[in-house]
Motif scaffolding. Structure first.
Motif, PDB file in Angstrom:
ATOM      1  N   UNK A   1     -65.778  39.280 -58.807  1.00  0.00           N
ATOM      2  CA  UNK A   1     -67.033  39.986 -58.574  1.00  0.00           C
ATOM      3  C   UNK A   1     -68.154  39.731 -59.550  1.00  0.00           C
ATOM      4  N   UNK A   2     -67.889  39.026 -60.653  1.00  0.00           N
ATOM      5  CA  UNK A   2     -68.969  38.698 -61.596  1.00  0.00           C
ATOM      6  C   UNK A   2     -68.875  37.224 -61.981  1.00  0.00           C
ATOM      7  N   UNK A   3     -70.023  36.553 -62.147  1.00  0.00           N
ATOM      8  CA  UNK A   3     -69.996  35.122 -62.458  1.00  0.00           C
ATOM      9  C   UNK A   3     -69.640  34.799 -63.914  1.00  0.00           C
ATOM     10  N   UNK A   4     -69.855  35.742 -64.830  1.00  0.00           N
ATOM     11  CA  UNK A   4     -69.616  35.462 -66.246  1.00  0.00           C
ATOM     12  C   UNK A   4     -68.139  35.188 -66.528  1.00  0.00           C
ATOM     13  N   UNK A   5     -67.906  34.208 -67.378  1.00  0.00           N
ATOM     14  CA  UNK A   5     -66.552  33.958 -67.873  1.00  0.00           C
ATOM     15  C   UNK A   5     -66.557  34.433 -69.322  1.00  0.00           C
ATOM     16  N   UNK A   6     -65.710  35.392 -69.620  1.00  0.00           N
ATOM     17  CA  UNK A   6     -65.742  36.040 -70.930  1.00  0.00           C
ATOM     18  C   UNK A   6     -64.662  35.487 -71.846  1.00  0.00           C
ATOM     19  N   UNK A   7     -65.030  35.127 -73.075  1.00  0.00           N
ATOM     20  CA  UNK A   7     -64.046  34.555 -74.004  1.00  0.00           C
ATOM     21  C   UNK A   7     -62.987  35.571 -74.429  1.00  0.00           C
ATOM     22  N   UNK A   8     -61.754  35.083 -74.497  1.00  0.00           N
ATOM     23  CA  UNK A   8     -60.635  35.889 -74.984  1.00  0.00           C
ATOM     24  C   UNK A   8     -60.384  35.457 -76.425  1.00  0.00           C
ATOM     25  N   UNK A   9     -60.349  36.406 -77.351  1.00  0.00           N
ATOM     26  CA  UNK A   9     -60.127  36.038 -78.752  1.00  0.00           C
ATOM     27  C   UNK A   9     -58.688  35.564 -78.938  1.00  0.00           C
ATOM     28  N   UNK A  10     -58.477  34.730 -79.941  1.00  0.00           N
ATOM     29  CA  UNK A  10     -57.114  34.234 -80.227  1.00  0.00           C
ATOM     30  C   UNK A  10     -56.170  35.397 -80.482  1.00  0.00           C
ATOM     31  N   UNK A  11     -56.686  36.412 -81.159  1.00  0.00           N
ATOM     32  CA  UNK A  11     -55.872  37.580 -81.499  1.00  0.00           C
ATOM     33  C   UNK A  11     -55.414  38.337 -80.254  1.00  0.00           C
ATOM     34  N   UNK A  12     -56.271  38.439 -79.240  1.00  0.00           N
ATOM     35  CA  UNK A  12     -55.944  39.198 -78.028  1.00  0.00           C
ATOM     36  C   UNK A  12     -55.250  38.356 -76.953  1.00  0.00           C
ATOM     37  N   UNK A  13     -55.292  37.042 -77.084  1.00  0.00           N
ATOM     38  CA  UNK A  13     -54.762  36.157 -76.040  1.00  0.00           C
ATOM     39  C   UNK A  13     -53.321  36.475 -75.644  1.00  0.00           C
ATOM     40  N   UNK A  14     -52.373  36.643 -76.604  1.00  0.00           N
ATOM     41  CA  UNK A  14     -50.985  36.927 -76.189  1.00  0.00           C
ATOM     42  C   UNK A  14     -50.873  38.185 -75.310  1.00  0.00           C
TER      43      UNK A  14
END
Length: 134
Positions: A113-126
Motif C-alpha cells: 500500500x505504500x511505495x516507500x522502501x524503508x531501511x531495516x537497521x542491522x540491529x533489528x534485521x534478525x
C-alpha cells in the motif's frame, strides 16, 4: 466532568496493564481532530518532535513519542529502525539495498500500500527477518 476524568484514568490504567491499544490515532489538523484507524497505518516514523503516521492515502503528524507507541502497539507494529515502526501485516518482503559503492549495505522492507522502501537497521534485521518467516 468526573466521569470523563475517570474514563481517561481507566484508559491509562488499561494501557499500563497491557490491555487493548487504541483503535484510532487522534490527529489535530487545521482546527479539526481526525480519527485515523490504526488498522490503516502502514508505518510510524519519528522525525524531530513528531511522528509521521503513513496510510495508503497520505501522511499525518502525531505529537507522541515513538517508544510509547511501540509499547502500546507491540502486537501490531514492529521496530525496523531506531526511528521507524512498520505494521506487521503490511510486510510484503525485503529488498537488498546497496550503498554508493554498489556494496550490499543491508535490507529494506517492502510494505503493502505504500511505495516507500524503508531501511531495516542491522540491529533489528534478525528480529524483522524472523517475524517475516514465522
Amino acid at each position: 466532568a468526573f466521569a470523563g476524568a475517570a474514563r481517561r484514568d481507566g484508559h491509562r490504567a488499561a494501557l499500563q496493564a497491557g490491555q487493548v491499544p487504541r483503535r484510532f490515532f487522534s490527529i489535530g489538523e487545521r482546527g479539526k481532530i481526525l480519527l485515523v484507524p490504526v488498522a490503516e497505518v502502514a508505518y510510524l516514523k519519528a522525525e524531530l518532535k513528531y511522528v509521521t503516521v503513513r496510510t495508503a492515502d497520505r501522511e499525518h503528524l502525531l505529537e507522541e513519542a515513538l517508544t510509547g507507541l511501540e509499547q502500546e502497539f507491540a502486537g501490531i507494529f514492529v521496530r525496523i529502525h531506531r526511528s521507524c515502526l512498520v505494521a506487521r501485516r503490511r510486510i510484503r518482503g525485503f529488498e537488498r539495498v546497496t550503498d554508493e559503492d554498489g556494496e550490499g549495505a543491508g535490507w529494506a522492507v517492502i510494505l503493502d500500500g505504500v511505495p516507500e522502501k524503508l531501511p531495516v537497521s542491522r540491529r533489528q534485521w534478525p528480529t524483522v527477518k524472523a517475524l517475516a518467516s514465522a
